[in-house]
Design an enzyme around this catalytic site. Structure first.
Site, short mmCIF file in Angstrom:
data_model
loop_
_atom_site.label_atom_id
_atom_site.label_comp_id
_atom_site.label_asym_id
_atom_site.label_seq_id
_atom_site.Cartn_x
_atom_site.Cartn_y
_atom_site.Cartn_z
N CYS A 1 37.68 43.97 33.02
CA CYS A 1 37.31 42.81 33.83
C CYS A 1 38.17 41.63 33.38
O CYS A 1 38.09 41.22 32.21
CB CYS A 1 35.83 42.51 33.63
N THR B 1 37.94 38.55 34.50
CA THR B 1 37.11 37.34 34.41
C THR B 1 36.48 37.23 33.02
O THR B 1 36.39 36.14 32.46
CB THR B 1 36.01 37.39 35.50
N CYS C 1 42.01 41.09 39.37
CA CYS C 1 40.58 41.40 39.32
C CYS C 1 40.53 42.90 39.52
O CYS C 1 41.15 43.43 40.47
CB CYS C 1 39.81 40.68 40.43
N THR C 2 39.82 43.60 38.66
CA THR C 2 39.86 45.07 38.70
C THR C 2 39.22 45.64 39.96
O THR C 2 39.42 46.80 40.29
CB THR C 2 39.19 45.66 37.45
N HIS C 3 38.46 44.82 40.67
CA HIS C 3 37.90 45.29 41.94
C HIS C 3 38.98 45.47 43.01
O HIS C 3 38.82 46.30 43.92
CB HIS C 3 36.88 44.29 42.49
N1 DGL Z 1 36.17 42.95 38.16
C1 DGL Z 1 36.13 41.63 37.65
C2 DGL Z 1 37.52 41.13 37.24
O1 DGL Z 1 38.39 41.92 36.92
C3 DGL Z 1 35.38 40.53 38.30
C4 DGL Z 1 34.53 40.58 39.49
C5 DGL Z 1 33.38 39.58 39.37
O2 DGL Z 1 32.37 39.97 38.78
O3 DGL Z 1 33.50 38.42 39.81
O4 DGL Z 1 37.75 39.96 37.16
#
Ligand code: DGL
Length: 290
Positions: free
Chosen positions: A91, A93, A205-207
């Site tokens: 993540c 963040t 962001c990994t999403h």
């Molecule tokens: N997957 C997360 C990232 O890499 C953040 C998504 C979130 O919880 O805001 O930043």
């Protein structure tokens, strides 16, 4: 559904000695699966705990103080439960803020996931690069520091999306979002002037790599997209080595743990199984402050 990880007899990691390491992969939600897949390819023999702090999702909206406190609280619980040999903070963040505190607090090695600004600057021909992240990651001193250190010759466009991480979750839960909603989040990534146009987008962001085929299809022109997951997996192997001899071809064990589990319908369960996470647990940890 409620499964207490320790009380659940099916999977009590801390009590099972093993010649292969246990790797904890952690994110606010499902985005860390993009990192998990790469680490799993690099260490198919390992035991994995994929942990999603979905009770606190999205991290991008939490204040810095609240996020530090939350990640420490959740890691405290998870490390106590599964006794990992290494933790991957999948993540951006969280990594751009909390890594030093985690390393201070816990004895295990941590591998973070941070915006791929250096490789973006290295491969850009036009010097116009975009870092697509959560608002939290965009605001971090750490991220600004990476831009100053590695992208001084570029024009770095930092785009903080409030909705994309949620869109990625919805997609995996079987509720794909309409093109126009995705396009609205994507278009600020594309800049053009007399000197040229954006040619690299770092997915910070990994999403976001979960949505990559759709982002590619909606992009106004082709760009190079950078997903940092393979680099994170290489770092894990640097620290832990490759598969344990004699176990190279072993199918490791893997469980996904959620701090709330509200999205765990059949579409998500199928997606998790397909990604190598057939076992599920909920370790309830409600968020008390944002
Ligand atoms: N997957 C997360 C990232 O890499 C953040 C998504 C979130 O919880 O805001 O930043």
């Amino acid at each position: 559904m409620h499964v207490d990880l320790l009380a659940g007899t099916a999977y009590n990691l801390a009590a099972m000695p093993s010649p292969v390491p246990t790797i904890l992969v952690f994110d606010s939600g499902l985005g860390g699966l993009t990192v998990f897949s790469e680490v799993l390819k690099a260490r198919p023999d390992a035991r994995f705990v994929y942990a999603a702090d979905d009770a606190a999702f999205p991290y991008g909206r939490l204040s810095e103080d609240a996020l530090v406190a939350r990640v420490i609280e959740v890691m405290e619980r998870l490390i106590g439960l599964c006794d990992p040999d290494l933790a991957v903070i999948a993540c951006n963040t969280a990594s751009t803020l909390v890594l030093p505190r985690l390393r201070e607090r816990f004895a295990i090695p941590f591998v973070g996931t941070v915006p791929a600004i250096k490789p973006a600057a290295q491969i850009s021909r036009t010097g116009l690069i975009t870092v697509l992240a959560t608002p939290g990651t965009v605001a971090r001193d750490y991220t600004r520091g990476l831009v100053d250190a590695y992208a001084a010759r570029c024009r770095a466009n930092l785009v903080g999306s409030t909705r994309l991480a949620g869109f990625a979750e919805a997609e995996l839960e079987g509720r794909p979002v309409p093109d126009e909603d995705l396009r609205a989040e994507l278009l600020p990534c594309f800049a053009e002037d007399e000197t040229g146009r954006t040619d690299v987008v770092a997915l910070a962001c990994t999403h976001y790599p979960l949505l990559l085929p759709r982002l590619q299809a909606l992009a106004p022109w082709p760009v190079t997209w950078i997903d940092p997951a393979p680099a994170v997996a290489r770092r894990v192997v640097q620290l832990m080595g490759g598969p344990v001899p004699g176990h190279e071809a072993d199918e490791g064990e893997a469980i996904a743990v959620f701090t709330e589990g509200r999205g765990l319908g059949s579409a998500l369960r199928d997606a998790l199984r397909e990604k190598g996470l057939p076992l599920l647990a909920v370790e309830s940890l409600p968020l008390t402050r944002a």
